[in-house]
Design a protein around this motif. Sequence first.
Motif, PDB file in Angstrom:
ATOM      1  N   UNK A 300      55.627  59.303 -73.881  1.00  0.00           N
ATOM      2  CA  UNK A 300      54.850  58.306 -73.148  1.00  0.00           C
ATOM      3  C   UNK A 300      53.381  58.520 -73.463  1.00  0.00           C
ATOM      4  N   UNK A 301      52.752  57.560 -74.122  1.00  0.00           N
ATOM      5  CA  UNK A 301      51.358  57.722 -74.540  1.00  0.00           C
ATOM      6  C   UNK A 301      50.475  56.691 -73.852  1.00  0.00           C
ATOM      7  N   UNK A 302      49.237  57.072 -73.666  1.00  0.00           N
ATOM      8  CA  UNK A 302      48.245  56.184 -73.082  1.00  0.00           C
ATOM      9  C   UNK A 302      46.983  56.247 -73.921  1.00  0.00           C
ATOM     10  N   UNK A 303      46.496  55.115 -74.343  1.00  0.00           N
ATOM     11  CA  UNK A 303      45.284  55.035 -75.161  1.00  0.00           C
ATOM     12  C   UNK A 303      44.281  54.123 -74.481  1.00  0.00           C
ATOM     13  N   UNK A 304      43.032  54.550 -74.479  1.00  0.00           N
ATOM     14  CA  UNK A 304      41.940  53.747 -73.938  1.00  0.00           C
ATOM     15  C   UNK A 304      41.172  53.157 -75.114  1.00  0.00           C
ATOM     16  N   UNK A 305      41.048  51.845 -75.130  1.00  0.00           N
ATOM     17  CA  UNK A 305      40.406  51.130 -76.239  1.00  0.00           C
ATOM     18  C   UNK A 305      39.093  50.556 -75.738  1.00  0.00           C
ATOM     19  N   UNK A 306      37.993  51.119 -76.196  1.00  0.00           N
ATOM     20  CA  UNK A 306      36.671  50.627 -75.811  1.00  0.00           C
ATOM     21  C   UNK A 306      36.333  49.393 -76.648  1.00  0.00           C
ATOM     22  N   UNK A 307      35.978  48.304 -75.982  1.00  0.00           N
ATOM     23  CA  UNK A 307      35.729  47.045 -76.702  1.00  0.00           C
ATOM     24  C   UNK A 307      34.598  47.170 -77.720  1.00  0.00           C
ATOM     25  N   UNK A 308      33.509  47.917 -77.456  1.00  0.00           N
ATOM     26  CA  UNK A 308      32.464  48.033 -78.489  1.00  0.00           C
ATOM     27  C   UNK A 308      32.942  48.707 -79.765  1.00  0.00           C
ATOM     28  N   UNK A 309      34.087  49.414 -79.711  1.00  0.00           N
ATOM     29  CA  UNK A 309      34.589  50.094 -80.892  1.00  0.00           C
ATOM     30  C   UNK A 309      35.549  49.231 -81.697  1.00  0.00           C
ATOM     31  N   UNK A 310      35.897  48.057 -81.195  1.00  0.00           N
ATOM     32  CA  UNK A 310      36.794  47.149 -81.917  1.00  0.00           C
ATOM     33  C   UNK A 310      36.001  46.452 -83.019  1.00  0.00           C
ATOM     34  N   UNK A 311      36.352  46.719 -84.250  1.00  0.00           N
ATOM     35  CA  UNK A 311      35.617  46.186 -85.394  1.00  0.00           C
ATOM     36  C   UNK A 311      36.110  44.807 -85.818  1.00  0.00           C
ATOM     37  N   UNK A 312      37.383  44.548 -85.642  1.00  0.00           N
ATOM     38  CA  UNK A 312      37.945  43.237 -85.973  1.00  0.00           C
ATOM     39  C   UNK A 312      39.330  43.134 -85.353  1.00  0.00           C
ATOM     40  N   UNK A 313      39.862  41.929 -85.343  1.00  0.00           N
ATOM     41  CA  UNK A 313      41.229  41.676 -84.894  1.00  0.00           C
ATOM     42  C   UNK A 313      42.024  41.141 -86.066  1.00  0.00           C
ATOM     43  N   UNK A 314      43.252  41.630 -86.232  1.00  0.00           N
ATOM     44  CA  UNK A 314      44.135  41.201 -87.320  1.00  0.00           C
ATOM     45  C   UNK A 314      45.407  40.628 -86.712  1.00  0.00           C
ATOM     46  N   UNK A 315      45.732  39.397 -87.089  1.00  0.00           N
ATOM     47  CA  UNK A 315      46.921  38.703 -86.592  1.00  0.00           C
ATOM     48  C   UNK A 315      47.914  38.599 -87.743  1.00  0.00           C
ATOM     49  N   UNK A 316      49.066  39.261 -87.600  1.00  0.00           N
ATOM     50  CA  UNK A 316      50.079  39.307 -88.653  1.00  0.00           C
ATOM     51  C   UNK A 316      51.290  38.495 -88.243  1.00  0.00           C
ATOM     52  N   UNK A 317      51.947  37.919 -89.233  1.00  0.00           N
ATOM     53  CA  UNK A 317      53.205  37.224 -88.990  1.00  0.00           C
ATOM     54  C   UNK A 317      53.990  37.144 -90.294  1.00  0.00           C
TER      55      UNK A 317
END
Length: 513
Positions: A300-317
Amino acid sequence: MVNEAGLNEVGIDGTPKRLHPATMLIAIIRGAPSTLLGLPAILAVTSSMKLVVVLAIAAAAFLGAAALRWIAWRRFTYALTDDAVVIESGVLSRNRRTIPYERMADVGIEQRPLQRLFGLATLTLETGGAGQDEGKLDSVSITEAERLRAVLRRQRASASVPENTSPQVGQQIDPAPVPDASVLFAMTTGRVLLSGLFNFSLVWIAVGLGALQFLRPLLRSTLGIDEDMVWRVITTGDGMIHPDSIGAWAMTITMGAAIVLVLGVVAGVVRTAMRDYGFVLSGDGADAGRMRRVRGLLTRSEAVIALPRVQLAAIDTGPVRRRLGWQRLRGQLLSGDGTDGRQDLAPLARPVEIDWLLEALRLRRVDPADMAPVSRRHVWRALLRGIALPALVIAAAALWRVEALFALPLLLPLLALTLLRRKYHRYALDGDLLQVQRGVVGRTTWVVPIARIQSITLSRGWLQRQLGLASVLIDTAGASLFDGPDIHDLNEPDAAKLVADLVRCMEVRRAVR
């Protein structure tokens, strides 16, 4: 103020603390597999010794290992001071790590199967500066992990107070309240299993083949089955394939392919369920600027994602997911749990859910119909790169055996992919965002904040120069070397204009800051 336990109002006393004592037992259990691997060598060495001597040696080795574990546990301490976390470790060589609260980006909690059995957890402290976890407490009680996370979040918020608003001497700082988390995206068990169907895996096939190789002597001695017997059955005993055995041969190939397919699907479902069971992505409030992701069946893992550290979003399909209306959303961070720095935000989601998460990330995407395609001459370059070499190989083989020409129909799928590649390779500059789409079978759309772009490269290969084309290569922090929001084969004037527009937007964003 300090309470009776020696803690101040935010839970800091500066006293070094140790990990949970069960850490030693967990470390011994984790090391058991490596001991088992060396068991044959141990048995070979001790085969001529008396049982009492062997037991005495084993007891001494166990006590020695336990003593080393105890010393390592005793020498590992952590402490919370007024401005940093201090971690000391090492038996012979002592290490002291100081992590200021203001540099702390993520505080994650993870529970592996053994830890869950003992009610423990691993607390990770990540700053993003070195691309890896700079501090890890393995293992503390789950209560202590939650307490430390709350204290560290408050201290980080206090360390973020601007200097012109610093309190006077003697003035108390009220710790920043932790806002209630709101669920942004969650996966039911049914959706997790459905996601596993799209994640075909050959891992367990390789494991099965390895086990079969290991069990070959046992199968030969007990059942009399080996590869020679199978070949004799197919070839009717003389080593030659006869017409009456072609059906058996085809049936064998068909059954083998079916087994590979079933095993791949089952392995994909199992791996996905182990990783994404109970997947919940929640936000810590509109002003908190971070998300929390919890997932995992055994671990069971928990990760905190800080929005200022998000460099881009990738949408795959992929083709099947796209046909059924499913997509996957990942965020590229300064550092992450993979080599390409990407974190799963929605492994399997509908487009409307993806748009909702993009809005939470303060991003948006453009309709592909409103995006500009690359140059028409992209098709000629793709043909030369993707079709020319296989065609030359077939032509060379035909000089030796004319039957090689029957392989020419195999070029048709490559030709179709080449012709469609330009249709789905598009880009758009939308205010402060750059959006790039690429791919035919597996399609990816990148949404990149221009402020996050680290460098822009205008590339022109030899063939591109002959065709008057150029590529715009976009680099962001934590990006993969082989897959990113690059735009290939624009007309040279269009490429130069795009670079100029991107640079101008980057300068405007810096001026605003």
